[in-house]
Design a protein around this motif. Structure first.
Motif, PDB file in Angstrom:
ATOM      1  N   ASN A 230       0.851  -1.194   0.000  1.00 30.40           N
ATOM      2  CA  ASN A 230       0.000   0.000   0.000  1.00 30.40           C
ATOM      3  C   ASN A 230       0.884   1.239   0.000  1.00 30.40           C
ATOM      4  N   PRO A 231       0.313   2.405  -0.317  1.00 30.25           N
ATOM      5  CA  PRO A 231       1.106   3.635  -0.227  1.00 30.25           C
ATOM      6  C   PRO A 231       1.689   3.808   1.171  1.00 30.25           C
ATOM      7  N   VAL A 232       2.945   4.234   1.220  1.00 26.09           N
ATOM      8  CA  VAL A 232       3.682   4.327   2.477  1.00 26.09           C
ATOM      9  C   VAL A 232       3.984   5.788   2.799  1.00 26.09           C
ATOM     10  N   CYS A 233       3.823   6.130   4.071  1.00 24.70           N
ATOM     11  CA  CYS A 233       4.032   7.506   4.525  1.00 24.70           C
ATOM     12  C   CYS A 233       5.417   7.720   5.124  1.00 24.70           C
ATOM     13  N   SER A 234       5.940   6.700   5.823  1.00 24.40           N
ATOM     14  CA  SER A 234       7.226   6.866   6.488  1.00 24.40           C
ATOM     15  C   SER A 234       7.922   5.522   6.613  1.00 24.40           C
ATOM     16  N   ILE A 235       9.255   5.546   6.570  1.00 26.85           N
ATOM     17  CA  ILE A 235      10.046   4.334   6.708  1.00 26.85           C
ATOM     18  C   ILE A 235      11.210   4.596   7.666  1.00 26.85           C
ATOM     19  N   GLY A 236      11.756   3.516   8.244  1.00 26.79           N
ATOM     20  CA  GLY A 236      12.895   3.658   9.139  1.00 26.79           C
ATOM     21  C   GLY A 236      13.727   2.393   9.166  1.00 26.79           C
ATOM     22  N   TRP A 237      15.074   2.562   9.218  1.00 24.56           N
ATOM     23  CA  TRP A 237      16.001   1.454   9.241  1.00 24.56           C
ATOM     24  C   TRP A 237      16.354   1.048  10.670  1.00 24.56           C
ATOM     25  N   GLY A 238      16.479  -0.266  10.909  1.00 27.66           N
ATOM     26  CA  GLY A 238      16.966  -0.777  12.180  1.00 27.66           C
ATOM     27  C   GLY A 238      17.203  -2.277  12.080  1.00 27.66           C
ATOM     28  N   ASP A 239      18.287  -2.769  12.688  1.00 25.75           N
ATOM     29  CA  ASP A 239      18.613  -4.196  12.642  1.00 25.75           C
ATOM     30  C   ASP A 239      17.934  -4.888  13.826  1.00 25.75           C
ATOM     31  N   PHE A 240      16.672  -5.300  13.638  1.00 25.95           N
ATOM     32  CA  PHE A 240      15.896  -5.809  14.763  1.00 25.95           C
ATOM     33  C   PHE A 240      16.357  -7.186  15.233  1.00 25.95           C
ATOM     34  N   ASP A 241      16.968  -7.990  14.336  1.00 24.34           N
ATOM     35  CA  ASP A 241      17.385  -9.337  14.731  1.00 24.34           C
ATOM     36  C   ASP A 241      18.888  -9.432  14.991  1.00 24.34           C
ATOM     37  N   ALA A 242      19.573  -8.280  14.973  1.00 26.06           N
ATOM     38  CA  ALA A 242      20.991  -8.202  15.338  1.00 26.06           C
ATOM     39  C   ALA A 242      21.863  -9.173  14.550  1.00 26.06           C
ATOM     40  N   ASP A 243      21.562  -9.340  13.261  1.00 26.77           N
ATOM     41  CA  ASP A 243      22.361 -10.240  12.427  1.00 26.77           C
ATOM     42  C   ASP A 243      23.415  -9.491  11.617  1.00 26.77           C
ATOM     43  N   GLY A 244      23.516  -8.185  11.843  1.00 23.05           N
ATOM     44  CA  GLY A 244      24.515  -7.392  11.149  1.00 23.05           C
ATOM     45  C   GLY A 244      24.030  -6.730   9.881  1.00 23.05           C
ATOM     46  N   PHE A 245      22.741  -6.876   9.557  1.00 20.76           N
ATOM     47  CA  PHE A 245      22.175  -6.255   8.362  1.00 20.76           C
ATOM     48  C   PHE A 245      20.903  -5.488   8.743  1.00 20.76           C
ATOM     49  N   VAL A 246      20.791  -4.248   8.277  1.00 19.11           N
ATOM     50  CA  VAL A 246      19.653  -3.415   8.645  1.00 19.11           C
ATOM     51  C   VAL A 246      18.379  -3.882   7.948  1.00 19.11           C
ATOM     52  N   ASP A 247      17.290  -3.825   8.695  1.00 20.48           N
ATOM     53  CA  ASP A 247      15.960  -4.172   8.212  1.00 20.48           C
ATOM     54  C   ASP A 247      15.154  -2.885   8.065  1.00 20.48           C
ATOM     55  N   LEU A 248      13.968  -2.983   7.465  1.00 18.97           N
ATOM     56  CA  LEU A 248      13.201  -1.784   7.149  1.00 18.97           C
ATOM     57  C   LEU A 248      11.741  -1.940   7.569  1.00 18.97           C
ATOM     58  N   TYR A 249      11.244  -0.944   8.284  1.00 22.06           N
ATOM     59  CA  TYR A 249       9.822  -0.892   8.652  1.00 22.06           C
ATOM     60  C   TYR A 249       9.153   0.188   7.817  1.00 22.06           C
ATOM     61  N   ALA A 250       7.964  -0.121   7.286  1.00 23.82           N
ATOM     62  CA  ALA A 250       7.210   0.821   6.448  1.00 23.82           C
ATOM     63  C   ALA A 250       5.851   1.096   7.075  1.00 23.82           C
ATOM     64  N   GLY A 251       5.604   2.345   7.405  1.00 23.18           N
ATOM     65  CA  GLY A 251       4.317   2.774   7.953  1.00 23.18           C
ATOM     66  C   GLY A 251       3.410   3.257   6.839  1.00 23.18           C
ATOM     67  N   THR A 252       2.261   2.630   6.682  1.00 20.65           N
ATOM     68  CA  THR A 252       1.386   2.918   5.550  1.00 20.65           C
ATOM     69  C   THR A 252       0.513   4.147   5.772  1.00 20.65           C
ATOM     70  N   ASN A 253       0.068   4.716   4.655  1.00 16.85           N
ATOM     71  CA  ASN A 253      -0.929   5.778   4.666  1.00 16.85           C
ATOM     72  C   ASN A 253      -2.297   5.207   5.035  1.00 16.85           C
ATOM     73  N   GLU A 254      -3.244   6.087   5.293  1.00 20.49           N
ATOM     74  CA  GLU A 254      -4.627   5.666   5.428  1.00 20.49           C
ATOM     75  C   GLU A 254      -5.232   5.478   4.040  1.00 20.49           C
ATOM     76  N   ASN A 255      -6.303   4.732   3.959  1.00 15.93           N
ATOM     77  CA  ASN A 255      -7.043   4.564   2.718  1.00 15.93           C
ATOM     78  C   ASN A 255      -8.304   5.414   2.829  1.00 15.93           C
ATOM     79  N   SER A 256      -8.321   6.529   2.087  1.00 13.57           N
ATOM     80  CA  SER A 256      -9.436   7.467   2.194  1.00 13.57           C
ATOM     81  C   SER A 256     -10.426   7.341   1.040  1.00 13.57           C
ATOM     82  N   SER A 257     -10.297   6.283   0.239  1.00 12.22           N
ATOM     83  CA  SER A 257     -11.240   6.095  -0.864  1.00 12.22           C
ATOM     84  C   SER A 257     -12.628   5.786  -0.316  1.00 12.22           C
ATOM     85  N   GLY A 258     -13.648   6.230  -1.004  1.00  9.61           N
ATOM     86  CA  GLY A 258     -15.021   5.984  -0.583  1.00  9.61           C
ATOM     87  C   GLY A 258     -15.538   6.973   0.436  1.00  9.61           C
ATOM     88  N   GLY A 259     -14.738   8.013   0.718  1.00  8.33           N
ATOM     89  CA  GLY A 259     -15.202   9.072   1.606  1.00  8.33           C
ATOM     90  C   GLY A 259     -14.923   8.853   3.075  1.00  8.33           C
TER      91      GLY A 259
END
Length: 547
Positions: A140-169
């Protein structure tokens, strides 16, 4: 540890210096640095934009600037520190959507991810878009993202925060996504595996931090549209648990807090309203009180008017009751790591709720970015406000210590309206934190970029540039702790902060007050390695590689 005492001349003609844990507490203008608008001098007068991310894309040691996720400006370095648009020559002409930086493949060059779903691989300062090959696909359309190595394996992972769906009013919310970096140049969508797909919200701020010091990165998500914020605790067993409710960081939900006199009289019964969470846009992690635990500044857009409107669509406006105020959460530490909102006693007043005779305008906070701009050891917070309104001004909350803040933006000439954009960096490498901010000087004025060079004061500083080995190469998520006697300060390397995928410099900065060094310094790497550095000199950039 030798201490350099700086004396300031006060109005009564006496020389005085007052100290708290070795930190100068003289409240005269002597300790307040001057901020010089260097936009034209630095070559950014036509940069524009409304979102900013600092980076060192070419590894020359000088922070470069990304504007709105697609325009890259190279910092020339000493002596001029002038910026030049290098978007085309670096291969970023096709970039779109706000972006944040990390070395996702640990090749020593910072790569770029955009909210549009693009991933740009950096090799020797040249970029190639590899989203499909890397398996980075937003549902879905994404509003914000941020990097962080959540499993501590030495490689950064990515979290994506989605927009709202305003279709249909109406307003519908869709799942956020979590992408695990497999260390082989590709990402796996692990949203279902980690329960992220069960959490719905309009994620406008994504900030990672090990808030409970257990060695794994946790995640705070600021949600808009009267949705609770998330605090995902990393359980270190392949699962996350949203503990925002338990830690008191979800926002306020008190639907019967207020009784409306007018509607109660009209209906002949008590009509009650109250906060139903908030419109969170920007957040940042920061240790306000130097206790070694990260706190949270949460910026909300808050409606304040209550009363008749004269509009057929909404004849009576009750939004002033239901919008939660911005929060200043202080981490209470072990054993529970709950947070306490200090908004009512920290010198940052709330705007009043009421009709035309009471309401003084909405609180339109739209971002929050932190740095110790005056080098007094206490971290300060810069807040922007959105909308083309005269009262929607930027605020620079100077941390005076003892969890008290004062707004000094007006005194420093940093007053703009109608913007999300702001980020901190020491762009000229002089030990003073500088600020890029967007905004209008007045209502209906042009929305422009404004770069403020910090001319500093007599107070001391120290900076760290980190390189991971077992940890991710850019050291995102690393926590740096310094001690001077009983004084303890902590900072971290961020993979995105503020609102809408913006980013401060990855160089870790400490203001040291009157001290000319630290007794102890330690790096808590994302891999779990703790690296003790011993005593270090002030007024230096310390380069540290993980061992």
């Amino acid at each position: 540890m030798k201490k350099r005492i700086v004396l300031g001349l006060v109005l009564c003609g006496l020389l005085s210096a007052v100290f708290c844990a070795g930190v100068p507490k003289n409240e005269t203008a002597y300790f307040t640095p001057k901020m010089f608008n260097s936009t034209k001098e630095a070559g950014l007068e036509n940069a524009g934009g409304s979102m900013y991310s600092w980076t060192d894309y070419n590894n020359d040691g000088c922070p470069d600037l990304l504007v709105d996720g697609h325009a890259l400006y190279k910092n020339s370095g000493a002596p001029d520190f002038k910026f030049t648009n290098v978007t085309a020559e670096t291969g970023l002409s096709g970039a779109s959507g706000n972006g944040v930086w990390a070395d996702f493949d640990n090749n020593g060059w910072l790569d770029l991810a955009n909210c549009s779903g693009q991933l740009w691989k950096n090799e020797n300062g040249k970029f190639t878009e590899i989203s499909k090959e890397a398996g980075l696909k937003f549902n879905n359309p994404v509003c914000s993202i941020g990097w962080g190595d959540f499993d501590a394996d030495g490689f950064v992972d990515l979290y994506a925060g989605t927009n709202e769906n305003s279709s249909g009013g109406g307003f519908a919310f869709v799942p956020h996504q979590l992408f695990r970096n497999n260390g082989k140049g590709a990402f796996e969508d692990v949203s279902t595996k980690y329960g992220i797909d069960k959490k719905l919200g309009y994620g406008r701020s994504i900030i990672w931090c090990d808030y409970d010091c257990d060695g794994r990165l946790d995640l705070y998500v600021g949600n808009y549209r009267l949705r609770p914020n998330f605090l995902f605790h990393n359980n270190k067993d392949g699962s996350f648990l949203d503990v925002a409710g338990f830690t008191d960081t979800a926002g306020e939900y008190s639907p019967e807090k207020y009784t409306d006199a007018f509607l109660s009289e009209q209906e002949g019964r008590p009509v009650k309203f109250g906060p139903s969470y908030g419109h969170t846009i920007g957040d940042c992690w920061v240790d306000f009180n130097n206790d070694g635990y990260f706190d949270i500044w949460t910026s909300n857009l808050v409606h304040k008017y209550v009363g008749e409107t004269g509009s057929a669509d909404m004849p009576y406006d009750m939004r002033g009751y239901v919008c939660d105020d911005s929060k200043i959460y202080v981490n209470q530490g072990p054993p529970d790591f709950k947070f306490a909102d200090i908004r009512d006693k920290c010198g940052v007043p709330r705007r009043p709720i009421g009709g035309a005779d009471v309401c003084m305008g909405d609180e339109l906070w739209s971002n929050a970015v932190a740095a110790d701009f005056d080098n007094d050891t206490f971290t300060d917070v810069f807040v922007t406000q959105i909308y083309n309104l005269p009262f929607a001004v930027t605020r620079l909350f100077r941390n005076k210590g003892n969890l008290i803040f004062e707004d000094v933006a007006g005194n420093l000439g940093i007053r703009y309206i109608d913007t999300y954009g702001a980020a901190w960096a020491d762009y000229n490498c002089d030990g003073n934190m500088d600020l890029i901010v967007a905004g209008r000087e007045k209502v209906d004025g042009p929305n422009e970029a404004h770069l403020f060079k910090n001319n500093g004061n007599e107070l001391s500083w120290m900076e760290f540039r980190l390189e991971g080995a077992k940890s991710n190469r850019a050291a995102i998520g690393a926590r740096v702790e310094v001690k001077i006697g009983e004084l303890k300060m902590v900072r971290q390397v961020e993979g995105g902060t503020g609102a809408h995928a913006q980013q401060n410099s990855m160089t870790v900065h400490f203001g040291l007050g009157n001290f000319e060094g630290v007794d102890e310094a330690a790096i808590y790497w994302p891999s779990g390695t703790v690296q003790k550095l011993g005593s270090l000199e002030a007024r230096k950039i310390h380069y540290v590689t993980e061992k």
